[in-house]
Motif scaffolding. Structure first.
Motif, PDB file in Angstrom:
ATOM      1  N   UNK A  41      37.620  98.192  75.573  1.00 55.22           N
ATOM      2  CA  UNK A  41      37.882  98.295  74.136  1.00 55.22           C
ATOM      3  C   UNK A  41      37.219  99.557  73.617  1.00 55.22           C
ATOM      4  N   UNK A  42      37.696 100.031  72.493  1.00 54.61           N
ATOM      5  CA  UNK A  42      37.030 101.151  71.824  1.00 54.61           C
ATOM      6  C   UNK A  42      35.711 100.645  71.288  1.00 54.61           C
ATOM      7  N   UNK A  43      35.787  99.566  70.549  1.00 50.85           N
ATOM      8  CA  UNK A  43      34.618  98.832  70.044  1.00 50.85           C
ATOM      9  C   UNK A  43      34.970  97.358  70.139  1.00 50.85           C
ATOM     10  N   UNK A  44      33.973  96.502  70.301  1.00 50.08           N
ATOM     11  CA  UNK A  44      34.233  95.075  70.232  1.00 50.08           C
ATOM     12  C   UNK A  44      34.005  94.634  68.796  1.00 50.08           C
ATOM     13  N   UNK A  45      35.000  94.928  67.974  1.00 54.04           N
ATOM     14  CA  UNK A  45      34.920  94.674  66.535  1.00 54.04           C
ATOM     15  C   UNK A  45      36.264  94.161  66.037  1.00 54.04           C
ATOM     16  N   UNK A  46      36.280  93.472  64.873  1.00 52.86           N
ATOM     17  CA  UNK A  46      37.544  93.023  64.304  1.00 52.86           C
ATOM     18  C   UNK A  46      38.541  94.177  64.161  1.00 52.86           C
ATOM     19  N   UNK A  47      39.818  93.889  64.440  1.00 51.31           N
ATOM     20  CA  UNK A  47      40.871  94.890  64.293  1.00 51.31           C
ATOM     21  C   UNK A  47      41.027  95.800  65.503  1.00 51.31           C
ATOM     22  N   UNK A  48      40.215  95.589  66.537  1.00 51.76           N
ATOM     23  CA  UNK A  48      40.298  96.441  67.725  1.00 51.76           C
ATOM     24  C   UNK A  48      41.164  95.785  68.803  1.00 51.76           C
ATOM     25  N   UNK A  49      41.621  96.630  69.714  1.00 50.29           N
ATOM     26  CA  UNK A  49      42.433  96.164  70.839  1.00 50.29           C
ATOM     27  C   UNK A  49      41.536  95.983  72.057  1.00 50.29           C
ATOM     28  N   UNK A  50      41.703  94.853  72.752  1.00 44.81           N
ATOM     29  CA  UNK A  50      40.997  94.643  74.016  1.00 44.81           C
ATOM     30  C   UNK A  50      42.031  94.658  75.134  1.00 44.81           C
ATOM     31  N   UNK A  51      41.731  95.361  76.223  1.00 42.37           N
ATOM     32  CA  UNK A  51      42.594  95.326  77.404  1.00 42.37           C
ATOM     33  C   UNK A  51      41.828  94.607  78.512  1.00 42.37           C
ATOM     34  N   UNK A  52      42.380  93.501  78.979  1.00 38.38           N
ATOM     35  CA  UNK A  52      41.795  92.763  80.102  1.00 38.38           C
ATOM     36  C   UNK A  52      42.505  93.228  81.370  1.00 38.38           C
ATOM     37  N   UNK A  53      41.725  93.663  82.355  1.00 35.51           N
ATOM     38  CA  UNK A  53      42.284  94.170  83.603  1.00 35.51           C
ATOM     39  C   UNK A  53      41.688  93.369  84.761  1.00 35.51           C
ATOM     40  N   UNK A  54      42.535  92.686  85.502  1.00 35.97           N
ATOM     41  CA  UNK A  54      42.066  91.828  86.595  1.00 35.97           C
ATOM     42  C   UNK A  54      42.491  92.459  87.920  1.00 35.97           C
ATOM     43  N   UNK A  55      41.515  92.732  88.787  1.00 34.14           N
ATOM     44  CA  UNK A  55      41.821  93.358  90.080  1.00 34.14           C
ATOM     45  C   UNK A  55      41.375  92.423  91.198  1.00 34.14           C
TER      46      UNK A  55
END
Ligand SMILES: [Zn+2]
Length: 299
Positions: A41-55
């Motif tokens: 994430x850019x920041x772990x804050x409201x309105x931000x995008x989270x990308x979960x990547x599982x390898x």
């Protein structure tokens, strides 16, 4: 429990204490016995995008991935050997620790479940205070009916899921100009809170060409009370971009567009104080700061 069917390999409980804002683009990694989870994430804050990547951690192939965050089922999709899910943090979420649970099963039947508490920091929202003639804040029954109907049409659209991934890598700005009002500004009219800004505004004089922010399918070209003439592009997997206050459409519903293709000319239609381009990004029905899409590397 039948151990031959399901082998619960490990369960980790970890607390993350992220340092406060500073360097952009953070990644938290969780190592299991069979998978690695990278949370970007850019920041772990409201309105931000989270990308979960599982390898996969070892040579085995990941067969399925599922997960829960904020009481919401995450939507994972395979991409090569990895699995990804995008998640928008709602603007109204209170800061605090929120559990994430991710489960994966590999091709030889090993099951792994990892848990982690993710700390969501506080976001300072800018406030835009406007004093207007109270007449403009009152809606007639007829207008209210129209506003509600249009809101319902869009709400239903954001829920539609196209399993294909149309987007291709990172997103671009729809016009090459400055942001004039940032995402999630709190709008206060005559001292009374009315709404959060659902997207970002960009400087654009009437007739400025508007580009598709990524590859996708044009799913709506219409004219609504607040947004005026607008276009919605479906980028697949419940990622949508929305462009408002347009003066002219250059595409029609059903068209496929590539990143950078001109889809419209900007304008001053809808409820607006002056010409500009309003740009919203919706991910799983959540408004996400468009600047997060510009700064995070997407797969
Ligand atoms: Zn706007």
């Amino acid at each position: 429990m039948n151990k031959k069917l399901i082998l619960l390999i490990s369960m980790l409980f970890m607390l993350v204490n992220l340092a406060s804002a500073g360097d952009n683009n953070k990644t938290i990694s969780i190592h299991g016995d069979h998978i690695i989870i990278d949370i970007h994430a850019r920041f772990f804050k409201p309105g931000e995008l989270i990308i979960f990547e599982i390898s996969p951690f070892k040579e085995n192939k990941i067969e399925t991935v599922s997960g829960m965050f904020l009481d919401t089922e995450m939507e994972f999709y395979p991409e090569g050997e990895k699995w990804f899910a995008l998640f928008g943090i709602p603007t109204k979420l209170e800061p605090g620790l929120y559990p994430i649970t991710i489960s994966a099963v590999n091709n030889i039947g090993d099951k792994e479940q990892l848990k982690q508490n993710l700390r969501i920091d506080e976001r300072e929202f800018s406030i835009s205070e406007l004093n207007v003639d109270p007449y403009y804040l009152k809606y007639t029954e007829e207008k209210l009916k129209r506003i509600r109907k249009e809101a319902a049409i869009l709400m239903a659209l954001w829920k539609k899921k196209t399993p294909d991934k149309y987007w291709n890598g990172s997103f671009i700005k729809p016009v090459d100009d400055l942001f004039t009002q940032e995402f999630a500004v709190k709008r206060v009219f005559n001292g009374e809170y009315r709404s959060f800004h659902s997207g970002s505004d960009l400087k654009a004089s009437i007739g400025t060409p508007v580009a598709a922010v990524n590859r996708g399918k044009v799913v709506m070209c219409d004219d609504f009370y607040f947004s005026g003439k607008f276009i919605v592009i479906d980028h697949g997997r419940r990622v949508y971009s929305f462009y408002a206050h347009l003066s002219e459409f250059k595409v029609k519903e059903g068209d496929f567009v590539n990143k950078g293709d001109i889809i419209a000319l900007s304008g001053d239609t809808g409820r607006i104080t002056g010409p500009h381009l309003h740009w919203t990004m919706k991910i799983n029905s959540v408004n996400v700061d468009p600047e997060a899409l510009l700064e995070l590397g997407l797969y």
